[in-house]
Write a protein that holds these residues in place. Structure first.
Motif, PDB file in Angstrom:
ATOM      1  N   VAL A  62       0.853  -1.182   0.000  1.00 25.47           N
ATOM      2  CA  VAL A  62       0.000   0.000   0.000  1.00 25.47           C
ATOM      3  C   VAL A  62       0.891   1.236   0.000  1.00 25.47           C
TER       4      VAL A  62
ATOM      5  N   THR B  32      -2.960  -4.215  -5.690  1.00 22.76           N
ATOM      6  CA  THR B  32      -3.716  -3.929  -4.463  1.00 22.76           C
ATOM      7  C   THR B  32      -4.968  -3.127  -4.785  1.00 22.76           C
TER       8      THR B  32
ATOM      9  N   ILE C  93       1.322  -0.348  -6.506  1.00 19.52           N
ATOM     10  CA  ILE C  93       0.056  -0.667  -5.832  1.00 19.52           C
ATOM     11  C   ILE C  93      -1.041  -1.081  -6.810  1.00 19.52           C
TER      12      ILE C  93
END
Length: 92
Positions: A3, A63, A60
């Motif tokens: 993250v 994610t 990211i």
């Protein structure tokens, strides 16, 4: 899962943003990373200099896709909020 806010900042850029949020001037000396690495190798600070001069970029994409997530604040806003909370906690 990794993250981040999706913005890639160098260490000097991060220092400048923190200084700006604190209404201070960033006092940075321009030293080529190669010189810092040589100094680090010659001292016990080798690994610290490598972390300072190296690059840590977090992708990211997976994610965000998997969780349907996106960073809630732009990086400058997040730093300003963090500095503000720090200054409030620090003051008597």
């Amino acid at each position: 899962w990794m993250v981040s806010d999706g913005v890639y900042l160098s260490t000097p850029d991060l220092i400048r943003l923190i200084a700006l949020a604190m209404n201070r001037r960033a006092r940075l000396i321009d030293v080529p990373p190669r010189i810092l690495r040589i100094l680090g190798t010659a001292t016990i600070l080798g690994s610290a200099m490598e972390r300072l001069c190296g690059s840590f970029v977090v992708d990211i994409t997976d994610t965000c896709r998997y969780f349907g997530w996106s960073p809630p604040f732009p990086v400058r806003s997040a730093i300003e909020r963090t500095v503000s909370a720090y200054l409030r906690a620090k003051s008597p």
